[in-house]
Write an enzyme that holds these catalytic residues in place. Structure first.
Site, short mmCIF file in Angstrom:
data_model
loop_
_atom_site.label_atom_id
_atom_site.label_comp_id
_atom_site.label_asym_id
_atom_site.label_seq_id
_atom_site.Cartn_x
_atom_site.Cartn_y
_atom_site.Cartn_z
N ASP A 89 2.08 14.74 9.19
CA ASP A 89 0.93 15.11 8.13
C ASP A 89 -0.16 14.17 8.30
OD1 ASP A 89 -0.55 16.33 6.02
OD2 ASP A 89 0.34 15.27 4.29
N HIS A 90 -1.19 14.27 7.69
CA HIS A 90 -2.55 13.26 7.90
C HIS A 90 -2.36 12.18 8.79
CE1 HIS A 90 -4.95 15.24 4.89
NE2 HIS A 90 -3.84 15.38 4.04
N ASP A 111 -6.19 14.30 11.46
CA ASP A 111 -7.27 14.25 10.35
C ASP A 111 -8.41 13.41 10.68
OD1 ASP A 111 -8.69 14.50 8.14
OD2 ASP A 111 -7.26 13.72 6.63
N HIS A 186 -5.57 15.72 -3.59
CA HIS A 186 -4.16 15.43 -3.62
C HIS A 186 -3.98 14.68 -4.88
CE1 HIS A 186 -4.99 14.80 1.01
NE2 HIS A 186 -4.13 15.82 0.84
N VAL A 242 3.08 19.94 -0.51
CA VAL A 242 3.41 19.35 -1.94
C VAL A 242 3.96 18.01 -1.49
CG1 VAL A 242 4.78 19.88 -3.82
CG2 VAL A 242 3.79 21.60 -2.59
N ALA A 243 3.51 16.97 -2.27
CA ALA A 243 3.64 15.64 -2.09
C ALA A 243 3.95 15.16 -3.75
CB ALA A 243 2.96 14.65 -1.49
N THR A 244 2.81 15.04 -4.41
CA THR A 244 3.17 14.49 -5.92
C THR A 244 4.18 15.09 -6.67
OG1 THR A 244 0.80 14.02 -5.62
CG2 THR A 244 1.74 13.53 -7.49
P1 13P Z 1 -0.13 16.65 -3.67
O1 13P Z 1 0.18 15.12 -3.69
O2 13P Z 1 -1.30 17.26 -4.35
O3 13P Z 1 1.09 17.81 -3.71
O4 13P Z 1 -1.03 16.97 -1.94
C1 13P Z 1 0.03 16.98 -0.86
C2 13P Z 1 -0.69 17.00 0.27
O5 13P Z 1 -1.80 17.66 0.25
C3 13P Z 1 -0.20 15.99 1.52
O6 13P Z 1 -1.03 16.33 2.74
#
Ligand code: 13P
Length: 307
Positions: A89-90, A111, A186, A242-244
């Site tokens: 990711d990023h 990114d 995010h 989805v992370a948080t």
């Molecule tokens: P969230 O933490 O809002 O789910 O975002 C995750 C994200 O976009 C990781 O690249």
């Protein structure tokens, strides 16, 4: 060498775009959380993307190689034929991208969205040339994403992706998927219903019919918002990050523990950790079934089976 069986975004996402669903990309952060998201995808018969960002590699003290190995073990443990991608990711630095490709990632994100347009094009183009030589796909970003604690309702649109620029960006870089800025951020939203600029999303889709679109900031979005973003004419978003929500599920189920490193999580008592990992499995399954609508869609990737 690419992790055996790992698919690129170019193999995973067009099927989703045409099929009216998206693939959840879980930023699992902790190595131990890979297994429950794999289990959730297997149970739901869903395609899956497992990812980690440059920043997360540092925060959680994880190496690309350890991440790949943990995914390989989880897949072997699940014993299922799962369509999946292993995605970085990023990331904004080439050495990190090279380390991930060497470790066996099937996809990377560059990114460079903080840079001026021409510099974003040039750096993304360089990553595409490198990654494609290794059979690895590239997600790039145009427009700026922010975090929910920095949302500025008046000034946000200046950071949104401009559809005409998106077309030029994809043509010149050859990236395989595009992360767009259309109103998500995010983190978890302070307001329940973040405003997504669906018109802008539809305009990007119309100008880029063959390019998978990625929605970042998938945590806390209402399910109808996600469905609407998926079901645009010509196919809407086909990857949602989805992370948080996953990390909150993990830490919440363990009694509200604070963020820690991946190794610190491994060192917690097994019973406590099991509570957290079970919550991650449930959260991932919910995202797959109710939000991105990919349950039962793994068969779309199996030869000879109509999805
Ligand atoms: P969230 O933490 O809002 O789910 O975002 C995750 C994200 O976009 C990781 O690249």
């Amino acid at each position: 060498m690419k992790l055996p069986g790992a698919l690129t975004l170019s193999e995973l996402l067009p099927v989703a775009q045409a099929g009216g669903f998206a693939v959840a990309a879980f930023s699992v952060r902790y190595l131990a959380c890979i297994r429950p998201v794999v289990e959730a995808a297997v149970e739901a018969d869903s395609p899956l993307i497992v990812e980690i960002s440059q920043r997360e590699l540092g925060w959680f003290a994880v190496t690309p190689r350890a991440f790949r190995d943990a995914l390989e073990r989880a897949l072997q443990g699940a014993g299922a034929d799962l369509p999946f991608a292993l995605h970085l990711d990023h990331t904004w630095e080439l050495p990190v991208i090279e380390a991930a490709v060497e470790a066996g990632f099937s996809s990377v994100m560059i990114d460079a969205s903080a840079l001026p347009f021409e510099e974003n094009v040039a750096l993304t183009r360089r990553v595409v040339e490198y990654a494609h030589r290794h059979g690895v796909s590239v997600e790039a970003e145009l427009g700026r994403l922010t975090t929910t604690d920095k949302l500025e309702p008046e000034g946000d649109e200046a950071m949104y992706t401009v559809p005409e620029e998106a077309r030029e960006f994809v043509r010149r870089t050859g990236c395989d998927a595009l992360a767009v800025s259309v109103g998500t951020a995010h983190g978890v939203y302070p307001v329940k219903n973040p405003r997504i600029d669906f018109e802008r999303l539809a305009a990007i889709r119309a100008l880029l019919p063959g390019t998978p679109i990625v929605l970042h900031g998938g945590s806390g979005l209402p399910e109808e918002t996600v469905h609407r973003a998926i079901r645009l004419p010509g196919g809407g978003i086909s990857k949602m990050n989805v992370a948080t929500d996953l990390e909150n599920a993990l830490l919440g189920a363990m009694g509200g523990l604070k963020r820690m490193t991946s190794a610190e999580l491994d060192a917690l008592p097994g019973e406590l950790r099991a509570l957290g990992l079970e919550a991650v499995r449930r959260e991932a399954r919910d995202k797959i079934e109710r939000f991105v609508l990919s349950a039962g869609r793994a068969s779309a990737y199996r030869p000879g089976v109509e999805g």
